[in-house]
Enzyme design. Structure first.
Site, PDB file in Angstrom:
ATOM      1  N   ASP A  18       3.344  42.044  -3.435  1.00 22.68           N
ATOM      2  CA  ASP A  18       3.870  41.901  -2.076  1.00 22.68           C
ATOM      3  C   ASP A  18       4.893  40.776  -1.923  1.00 22.68           C
ATOM      4  OD1 ASP A  18       2.248  39.571  -1.950  1.00 22.68           O
ATOM      5  OD2 ASP A  18       0.598  40.703  -1.076  1.00 22.68           O
ATOM      6  N   ARG A  37       8.232  38.103   1.489  1.00 27.32           N
ATOM      7  CA  ARG A  37       6.863  38.602   1.559  1.00 27.32           C
ATOM      8  C   ARG A  37       6.921  39.913   2.332  1.00 27.32           C
ATOM      9  NH1 ARG A  37       1.165  38.174   0.596  1.00 27.32           N
ATOM     10  NH2 ARG A  37       0.278  39.231   2.363  1.00 27.32           N
ATOM     11  N   ASP A  42      -1.031  43.318   2.140  1.00 23.92           N
ATOM     12  CA  ASP A  42      -1.537  42.364   1.166  1.00 23.92           C
ATOM     13  C   ASP A  42      -1.951  43.138  -0.073  1.00 23.92           C
ATOM     14  OD1 ASP A  42      -2.327  39.879   0.174  1.00 23.92           O
ATOM     15  OD2 ASP A  42      -4.351  40.080   0.954  1.00 23.92           O
ATOM     16  N   THR A  43      -1.450  42.729  -1.231  1.00 26.63           N
ATOM     17  CA  THR A  43      -1.886  43.326  -2.498  1.00 26.63           C
ATOM     18  C   THR A  43      -2.811  42.339  -3.196  1.00 26.63           C
ATOM     19  OG1 THR A  43       0.037  42.483  -3.705  1.00 26.63           O
ATOM     20  CG2 THR A  43       0.218  44.704  -2.769  1.00 26.63           C
ATOM     21  N   GLU A  45      -4.404  39.693  -5.736  1.00 30.98           N
ATOM     22  CA  GLU A  45      -3.788  38.587  -6.485  1.00 30.98           C
ATOM     23  C   GLU A  45      -3.795  38.893  -7.986  1.00 30.98           C
ATOM     24  OE1 GLU A  45      -2.253  36.122  -4.947  1.00 30.98           O
ATOM     25  OE2 GLU A  45      -2.875  36.993  -3.050  1.00 30.98           O
ATOM     26  N   ARG A  85       8.374  31.885   2.258  1.00 28.65           N
ATOM     27  CA  ARG A  85       8.942  33.211   2.039  1.00 28.65           C
ATOM     28  C   ARG A  85       9.350  33.822   3.380  1.00 28.65           C
ATOM     29  NH1 ARG A  85       3.683  35.486  -0.937  1.00 28.65           N
ATOM     30  NH2 ARG A  85       2.898  34.676   1.039  1.00 28.65           N
TER      31      ARG A  85
END
Length: 112
Positions: A18, A37, A42-43, A45, A85
């Protein structure tokens, strides 16, 4: 919410599923390099319990976006996230890529 700012860009680096670095074309031969971003998703980690899913998301995003021309859309021109970001929606060939990652199960919505 109305998105007010649109830019052509080329993806120069994929940080994770992401987060991407881009060369943004501001017109008149003016280019800047910024980190983005992907808004609203949300992907996993790259470290921790879901690191394999995180690596899979990064690999797919790298394959599909690296060195590609994209469109970036944002409504927050003067605001970055806590990591500096810029937050944006990415379009690849006119398709909302943020939503594509959600539909494929590679990302989830914030807070989900």
């Amino acid at each position: 919410m109305v998105k007010l700012y649109n830019y052509k860009a080329k993806v120069t680096k994929v940080i994770d599923g992401d987060t991407i670095d881009c060369d943004i074309d501001l017109g008149f031969n003016v280019h800047i390099f910024e980190r983005f971003r992907l808004d609203g998703i949300d992907t996993p980690e790259l470290t921790g319990a879901d690191k394999e899913k995180g690596k899979e998301a990064k690999n797919i995003v790298t394959k599909e976006l690296l060195n590609k021309e994209i469109a970036i859309e944002t409504d927050k021109p003067l605001k970055t996230d806590k990591y500096g970001r810029w937050v944006a929606t990415v379009y690849l060939d006119g398709v909302n890529y943020n939503e594509t990652l959600l539909e494929r199960g590679l990302a989830k919505k914030y807070g989900s």
